[in-house]
Design a protein around this motif. Structure first.
Motif, PDB file in Angstrom:
ATOM      1  N   UNK A   1    -106.711  -8.606  10.047  1.00 24.88           N
ATOM      2  CA  UNK A   1    -105.806  -7.493  10.298  1.00 24.88           C
ATOM      3  C   UNK A   1    -104.766  -7.857  11.351  1.00 24.88           C
ATOM      4  N   UNK A   2    -105.203  -8.582  12.377  1.00 27.62           N
ATOM      5  CA  UNK A   2    -104.248  -9.042  13.388  1.00 27.62           C
ATOM      6  C   UNK A   2    -103.210  -9.970  12.770  1.00 27.62           C
ATOM      7  N   UNK A   3    -103.652 -10.857  11.899  1.00 23.43           N
ATOM      8  CA  UNK A   3    -102.726 -11.784  11.232  1.00 23.43           C
ATOM      9  C   UNK A   3    -101.707 -10.998  10.417  1.00 23.43           C
ATOM     10  N   UNK A   4    -102.178  -9.986   9.683  1.00 26.89           N
ATOM     11  CA  UNK A   4    -101.256  -9.153   8.894  1.00 26.89           C
ATOM     12  C   UNK A   4    -100.234  -8.471   9.797  1.00 26.89           C
ATOM     13  N   UNK A   5    -100.717  -7.910  10.906  1.00 27.15           N
ATOM     14  CA  UNK A   5     -99.810  -7.209  11.813  1.00 27.15           C
ATOM     15  C   UNK A   5     -98.778  -8.157  12.419  1.00 27.15           C
ATOM     16  N   UNK A   6     -99.213  -9.337  12.826  1.00 30.67           N
ATOM     17  CA  UNK A   6     -98.289 -10.322  13.386  1.00 30.67           C
ATOM     18  C   UNK A   6     -97.274 -10.734  12.329  1.00 30.67           C
ATOM     19  N   UNK A   7     -97.756 -10.971  11.118  1.00 30.67           N
ATOM     20  CA  UNK A   7     -96.884 -11.405  10.032  1.00 30.67           C
ATOM     21  C   UNK A   7     -95.807 -10.369   9.738  1.00 30.67           C
ATOM     22  N   UNK A   8     -96.153  -9.103   9.816  1.00 27.40           N
ATOM     23  CA  UNK A   8     -95.214  -8.034   9.476  1.00 27.40           C
ATOM     24  C   UNK A   8     -94.350  -7.614  10.662  1.00 27.40           C
ATOM     25  N   UNK A   9     -94.686  -8.060  11.858  1.00 28.88           N
ATOM     26  CA  UNK A   9     -93.937  -7.654  13.039  1.00 28.88           C
ATOM     27  C   UNK A   9     -92.899  -8.707  13.411  1.00 28.88           C
ATOM     28  N   UNK A  10     -92.144  -8.406  14.455  1.00 25.08           N
ATOM     29  CA  UNK A  10     -91.156  -9.355  14.944  1.00 25.08           C
ATOM     30  C   UNK A  10     -91.715 -10.201  16.090  1.00 25.08           C
TER      31      UNK A  10
ATOM     32  N   UNK B   1    -102.488 -16.283  18.678  1.00 19.49           N
ATOM     33  CA  UNK B   1    -101.793 -16.456  17.401  1.00 19.49           C
ATOM     34  C   UNK B   1    -100.319 -16.700  17.665  1.00 19.49           C
ATOM     35  N   UNK B   2     -99.772 -17.674  16.951  1.00 22.67           N
ATOM     36  CA  UNK B   2     -98.343 -17.961  17.014  1.00 22.67           C
ATOM     37  C   UNK B   2     -97.799 -18.008  15.599  1.00 22.67           C
ATOM     38  N   UNK B   3     -96.631 -17.446  15.431  1.00 20.53           N
ATOM     39  CA  UNK B   3     -95.967 -17.550  14.130  1.00 20.53           C
ATOM     40  C   UNK B   3     -95.290 -18.891  14.036  1.00 20.53           C
ATOM     41  N   UNK B   4     -95.320 -19.444  12.852  1.00 19.22           N
ATOM     42  CA  UNK B   4     -94.539 -20.646  12.575  1.00 19.22           C
ATOM     43  C   UNK B   4     -93.295 -20.201  11.845  1.00 19.22           C
ATOM     44  N   UNK B   5     -92.399 -19.590  12.567  1.00 22.05           N
ATOM     45  CA  UNK B   5     -91.208 -19.041  11.922  1.00 22.05           C
ATOM     46  C   UNK B   5     -90.397 -20.121  11.232  1.00 22.05           C
ATOM     47  N   UNK B   6     -90.395 -21.312  11.773  1.00 23.27           N
ATOM     48  CA  UNK B   6     -89.655 -22.410  11.149  1.00 23.27           C
ATOM     49  C   UNK B   6     -90.191 -22.735   9.775  1.00 23.27           C
ATOM     50  N   UNK B   7     -91.506 -22.705   9.578  1.00 23.94           N
ATOM     51  CA  UNK B   7     -92.094 -23.060   8.292  1.00 23.94           C
ATOM     52  C   UNK B   7     -91.691 -22.052   7.235  1.00 23.94           C
ATOM     53  N   UNK B   8     -91.749 -20.783   7.556  1.00 19.17           N
ATOM     54  CA  UNK B   8     -91.427 -19.758   6.577  1.00 19.17           C
ATOM     55  C   UNK B   8     -89.970 -19.863   6.123  1.00 19.17           C
ATOM     56  N   UNK B   9     -89.075 -20.004   7.057  1.00 16.39           N
ATOM     57  CA  UNK B   9     -87.671 -20.002   6.708  1.00 16.39           C
ATOM     58  C   UNK B   9     -87.183 -21.340   6.179  1.00 16.39           C
ATOM     59  N   UNK B  10     -87.788 -22.410   6.589  1.00 15.47           N
ATOM     60  CA  UNK B  10     -87.373 -23.717   6.098  1.00 15.47           C
ATOM     61  C   UNK B  10     -87.593 -23.805   4.595  1.00 15.47           C
ATOM     62  N   UNK B  11     -88.691 -23.235   4.104  1.00 15.75           N
ATOM     63  CA  UNK B  11     -88.961 -23.273   2.677  1.00 15.75           C
ATOM     64  C   UNK B  11     -87.993 -22.384   1.900  1.00 15.75           C
ATOM     65  N   UNK B  12     -87.540 -21.311   2.496  1.00 19.09           N
ATOM     66  CA  UNK B  12     -86.666 -20.391   1.789  1.00 19.09           C
ATOM     67  C   UNK B  12     -85.200 -20.792   1.868  1.00 19.09           C
ATOM     68  N   UNK B  13     -84.758 -21.312   2.991  1.00 27.31           N
ATOM     69  CA  UNK B  13     -83.348 -21.626   3.168  1.00 27.31           C
ATOM     70  C   UNK B  13     -82.820 -22.659   2.181  1.00 27.31           C
ATOM     71  N   UNK B  14     -83.543 -23.774   1.917  1.00 26.52           N
ATOM     72  CA  UNK B  14     -82.988 -24.732   0.969  1.00 26.52           C
ATOM     73  C   UNK B  14     -82.741 -24.127  -0.412  1.00 26.52           C
ATOM     74  N   UNK B  15     -83.589 -23.214  -0.844  1.00 24.22           N
ATOM     75  CA  UNK B  15     -83.393 -22.587  -2.138  1.00 24.22           C
ATOM     76  C   UNK B  15     -82.107 -21.772  -2.117  1.00 24.22           C
TER      77      UNK B  15
END
Length: 166
Positions: free
Chosen positions: A8-17, A32-46
């Motif tokens: 539940x904490x992971x879900x909340x972190x994922x959905x929050x800023x 817990x730390x977000x890997x914001x770079x990983x999420x956006x790196x995969x999406x940006x090239x597309x």
């Protein structure tokens, strides 16, 4: 802390800023730390590939064929999934983590295309914060497609398998 509380904490972190969260309870500490770079790196090239393909490009001849190939492949894959999705159940990732098809590298995958599963059948493992979480099918049926590769990072809610319910 219980595994469900961590999920539940992971879900909340994922959905929050928030980028980082530290929780201390009963002598245990969860960071817990977000890997914001990983999420956006995969999406940006597309997104860039689509934009470059639309632009009346003066891009290098070497890059242009690769761009065209990626743009052509994406609609074919999307069309296939759209047609099949109507009657299929998606097994989704309950958390952000790393997808593993088998309990260890030297063992067989839990399931493969054509495998019969019950509601309690373990279909894969998602590793999150060095915890290996067994993911159950939650539906009775047959595995039609494995949507992710072994060792791939997965997002919360990302489809992992398509199952034809029985």
């Amino acid at each position: 802390m219980k595994v469900q509380e961590i999920r539940e904490l992971i879900k909340l972190i994922d959905q929050s800023s928030l980028d980082e969260l530290v929780v201390e309870t009963d002598g245990s500490k969860v960071k817990m730390k977000k890997r914001t770079g990983v999420t956006y790196v995969e999406q940006e090239p597309v997104q860039q590939v689509v934009q470059e393909a639309k632009a009346p490009a003066a891009s290098a001849p070497v890059a242009k064929p690769a761009v065209e190939k990626k743009v052509e492949e994406a609609p074919k894959a999307a069309a296939k999934v759209d047609v099949d999705d109507a009657n299929l159940h998606k097994i989704t990732s309950p958390m952000v983590g790393t997808f593993y098809q088998s309990p260890s590298p030297d063992e067989d995958a839990y399931v493969k295309v054509g495998s019969k599963v019950s509601e309690e059948s373990v279909v894969c493992i998602v590793e999150a914060m060095k915890l290996f979480n067994e993911i159950e099918a939650e539906v009775e049926g047959e595995i039609v497609e494995v949507l992710v590769k072994d060792g791939q990072l997965v997002e919360y809610g990302q489809p992992l398998f398509l199952v034809k319910p029985e």
